[in-house]
Enzyme design. Structure first.
Site, PDB file in Angstrom:
ATOM      1  N   ASP A 172      -2.911  26.950  -6.974  1.00  7.71           N
ATOM      2  CA  ASP A 172      -2.532  26.030  -5.902  1.00  7.71           C
ATOM      3  C   ASP A 172      -1.186  25.421  -6.266  1.00  7.71           C
ATOM      4  O   ASP A 172      -0.723  25.521  -7.404  1.00  7.71           O
ATOM      5  CB  ASP A 172      -3.600  24.934  -5.752  1.00  7.71           C
ATOM      6  CG  ASP A 172      -3.401  24.046  -4.515  1.00  7.71           C
ATOM      7  OD1 ASP A 172      -2.686  24.467  -3.579  1.00  7.71           O
ATOM      8  OD2 ASP A 172      -3.953  22.940  -4.498  1.00  7.71           O
ATOM      9  N   HIS A 173      -0.565  24.789  -5.303  1.00  9.58           N
ATOM     10  CA  HIS A 173       0.640  23.994  -5.531  1.00  9.58           C
ATOM     11  C   HIS A 173       0.295  22.511  -5.492  1.00  9.58           C
ATOM     12  O   HIS A 173      -0.480  22.073  -4.627  1.00  9.58           O
ATOM     13  CB  HIS A 173       1.678  24.266  -4.449  1.00  9.58           C
ATOM     14  CG  HIS A 173       2.263  25.633  -4.493  1.00  9.58           C
ATOM     15  ND1 HIS A 173       2.674  26.305  -3.359  1.00  9.58           N
ATOM     16  CD2 HIS A 173       2.518  26.469  -5.533  1.00  9.58           C
ATOM     17  CE1 HIS A 173       3.167  27.485  -3.698  1.00  9.58           C
ATOM     18  NE2 HIS A 173       3.078  27.605  -5.017  1.00  9.58           N
ATOM     19  N   TYR A 191      -2.187  22.046  -0.531  1.00  7.98           N
ATOM     20  CA  TYR A 191      -3.128  22.799   0.309  1.00  7.98           C
ATOM     21  C   TYR A 191      -2.780  24.286   0.352  1.00  7.98           C
ATOM     22  O   TYR A 191      -2.779  24.905   1.409  1.00  7.98           O
ATOM     23  CB  TYR A 191      -3.181  22.216   1.718  1.00  7.98           C
ATOM     24  CG  TYR A 191      -3.454  20.743   1.759  1.00  7.98           C
ATOM     25  CD1 TYR A 191      -4.730  20.231   1.532  1.00  7.98           C
ATOM     26  CD2 TYR A 191      -2.426  19.844   2.003  1.00  7.98           C
ATOM     27  CE1 TYR A 191      -4.976  18.859   1.559  1.00  7.98           C
ATOM     28  CE2 TYR A 191      -2.671  18.470   2.038  1.00  7.98           C
ATOM     29  CZ  TYR A 191      -3.944  17.990   1.802  1.00  7.98           C
ATOM     30  OH  TYR A 191      -4.178  16.635   1.825  1.00  7.98           O
ATOM     31  N   HIS A 192      -2.519  24.885  -0.832  1.00  6.91           N
ATOM     32  CA  HIS A 192      -2.165  26.291  -0.909  1.00  6.91           C
ATOM     33  C   HIS A 192      -3.083  27.051  -1.871  1.00  6.91           C
ATOM     34  O   HIS A 192      -2.609  27.769  -2.760  1.00  6.91           O
ATOM     35  CB  HIS A 192      -0.709  26.441  -1.368  1.00  6.91           C
ATOM     36  CG  HIS A 192       0.282  25.767  -0.491  1.00  6.91           C
ATOM     37  ND1 HIS A 192       1.552  25.419  -0.919  1.00  6.91           N
ATOM     38  CD2 HIS A 192       0.201  25.351   0.809  1.00  6.91           C
ATOM     39  CE1 HIS A 192       2.204  24.825   0.063  1.00  6.91           C
ATOM     40  NE2 HIS A 192       1.408  24.774   1.123  1.00  6.91           N
ATOM     41  N   PRO A 193      -4.406  26.958  -1.725  1.00  8.70           N
ATOM     42  CA  PRO A 193      -5.291  27.673  -2.645  1.00  8.70           C
ATOM     43  C   PRO A 193      -5.249  29.180  -2.394  1.00  8.70           C
ATOM     44  O   PRO A 193      -5.202  29.639  -1.249  1.00  8.70           O
ATOM     45  CB  PRO A 193      -6.671  27.091  -2.326  1.00  8.70           C
ATOM     46  CG  PRO A 193      -6.574  26.700  -0.879  1.00  8.70           C
ATOM     47  CD  PRO A 193      -5.156  26.217  -0.699  1.00  8.70           C
TER      48      PRO A 193
END
Length: 563
Positions: A298-299, A472-474
């Site tokens: 994630d980020h 919110y980048h899983p």
């Protein structure tokens, strides 16, 4: 197959999100294919979804969000982060910030290095172009006439957007003409998936236009509980809807497009995954596949905020009258501050010498406001969202229970690698240099966060651990490749299982340098050709920016190279 089925189709797609909606559109374009899409969420007709400026509202509503949280994260002082995921048609493309970022060419070179042959930049660029209807027009990098509307919102009318780009140029990073084109590195206007002032989710762009086809069926409020197996062949799925358990047979394939959390969860519930973990939950092992649920990435983002000396920021609209005026103009004309996500300029730089591609991302906002809308600075302010986008830390998704309704266990292990912590130390110091440039002299007030008292490595580490939030980048939990921990092959087929694919962000071997919705849509576009047995689009011959070329050009006094 031991169980009987209620009906049959050719393809079952689990999830009507960013990838599933694309697949529904592409697979049902052939009238001989009967396609079923199963979606746990419902309709997307809320104005809070469709109005771009309101995106923080649906991401916090149980009606539209799965409500998932991480376990306490050691690298974040034991905080549990909300992992908003769309529980609605369009999936997370219906509740996200609409940022459209493809990533760098180097990201896709990494994928190939991890065994994802055929997914290099030259091979994926044609699918980005096929998806896109770019307001700026068509060229070697951009597409027009595709389903997905892409624009810049309000065309950077606030002078702070231009100041940010100019500050990046003054700091020595250069201005890119198109960060989604020839050159990601530098500072540029930012793209968003908005068309005509309305969110262009994959539900709006792909799914709804296809629903009029007789061969496409959408079942909403349907919870898929497992993939039905005959030995090591997927033959259908079981799902619950309106209190009834139903089974559907897939004559051709089952395709999981259920997210980086729910796709591995469904594989494990179906007996496909790490054998010991499945046995812990009393699940019969169909296929021991140890990589399922691993490799979670994630980020993180932190916000660097300044007070603004001029009353030109979004903070001036954060009152009932201002918000009513924004809403009224959008409802009547689909224009104004309601028609943008407000991230209209951005930047991509390298955190240190020796990197070939950028690893830091900036989203600039002409306001000092929390991403989820939960808080705002008093008075006027502006901020940049700083993300170190090539993390080395890895986590996992595991079952909490064999009950399909139980949320999975999420552990990201954020900031466990020293390199990840160093990237934020470097990133904050570089950000301060950018804000110190003359372009911000008319606007720059005091630094609000983290504040001038945060200077040493230890102070920066403490601030990041206490304030960083997910971007919110899983992704990555069903990674594509050929090694022992790979889950799918380069055709998105689950290793060791027939007629079962995974097509969503979970198959990314490594996270891209930017928001991941655009790459997820590209994945589905490319996978659709694979599923249909069509030849891939011809590789692009478009040039790619090389930092050394640009530096040589600058030394020689020449212009920035453009293709």
């Amino acid at each position: 197959m031991a169980t009987s089925c209620d009906f049959e189709v050719d393809y079952v797609i689990v999830g009507a999100g960013s990838a599933g909606s694309v697949l529904a559109h592409r697979l049902s374009a052939y009238s001989e294919h009967q396609v079923l899409v199963l979606e746990f969420g419902g309709k997307d007709n809320s104005l809070f979804i469709q109005m771009p400026t309101a995106f923080s509202i649906p991401m916090n509503k149980p009606r539209f969000d799965w409500g998932l949280y991480t376990e306490p994260e050691p690298g974040l002082k034991g905080r549990r982060l909300h992992q908003a995921r769309g529980k609605v048609i369009g999936g997370s493309s219906s509740i996200n910030g609409m940022a459209y970022v493809r990533g760098s060419a180097g990201d896709y070179g990494e994928w190939v290095e991890h065994g994802a042959e055929g997914w290099g930049y030259a091979e994926v660029l044609p699918y980005f172009r096929r998806a896109e209807d770019c307001l700026y027009g068509e060229d070697d990098y951009r597409g027009s006439g595709g389903p997905l509307g892409v624009c810049n919102g309000n065309n950077m009318q606030n002078p702070l957007y231009r100041a940010f780009i100019e500050a990046g140029r003054q700091a020595g990073y250069g201005e890119s003409q198109d960060y989604n084109g020839f050159r990601q590195e530098g500072f540029c206007r930012m793209d968003m998936t908005v068309r005509g002032g309305v969110r262009c989710s994959t539900a709006n762009a792909y799914l709804k236009p296809a629903l009029g086809r007789d061969n496409l069926r959408l079942e909403m409020h349907a919870l898929t509980t497992r993939v039905l197996m005959d030995g090591r062949q997927a033959v259908g799925v079981e799902y619950r809807r309106k209190g009834r358990v139903q089974r559907v047979r897939a004559r051709r394939e089952v395709i999981l497009s259920a997210s980086a959390f729910n796709s591995p969860k469904l594989l494990m519930l179906s007996g496909i995954g790490p054998a010991d973990h499945l046995r812990e939950h009393g699940i019969e092992v169909v296929h021991d596949l140890p990589g399922v649920g691993e490799n979670l990435q994630d980020h993180l983002e932190v916000w660097v905020q300044h007070r603004c000396l001029r009353k030109i920021t979004l903070n001036g609209w954060l009152n009932p009258v201002g918000q009513a005026l924004i809403g009224a103009r959008w409802l009547l004309f689909k224009k104004g501050l309601g028609a943008t996500n407000h991230f209209e300029s951005n930047g991509y730089i390298r955190s240190r010498a020796g990197l070939q591609y950028p690893d830091l991302q900036y989203h600039f906002l002409p306001g000092a406001i929390a991403y989820d809308g939960s808080s705002a600075a008093e008075g006027h302010g502006f901020q940049v969202h700083l993300g170190a986008n090539k993390p080395l830390s890895r986590g996992w998704v595991r079952l909490a229970s064999s009950d399909p309704e139980a949320a999975p266990t999420l552990v990201f292990n954020y900031l466990q690698e020293e390199a990840d912590r160093q990237a934020y130390r470097d990133g904050l110091r570089l950000t301060r240099e950018i804000f110190a440039q003359p372009a911000f002299d008319p606007y720059r007030g005091e630094e609000l966060t983290p504040g001038p008292h945060v200077q040493s490595d230890a102070e920066i580490d403490d601030w990041v651990a206490g304030s960083a939030e997910t971007a919110y980048h899983p992704c990555g939990t069903c990674k594509m490749g050929t090694d022992a921990m790979a889950v799918v092959d380069p055709h998105c087929r689950v290793h060791g299982i027939d007629n079962l694919r995974v097509v969503d962000s979970s198959i990314m071997p490594t996270v891209t340098n930017g928001n991941i919705n655009a790459p997820t849509i590209m994945i589905a576009e490319k996978a659709a050709d694979m599923i249909l047995g069509r030849p891939p689009l011809p590789p692009s011959e478009a040039a790619v920016f090389a930092p050394d070329d640009w530096q040589q050009s600058q030394r020689e006094g020449g212009p920035e190279r453009q293709a």
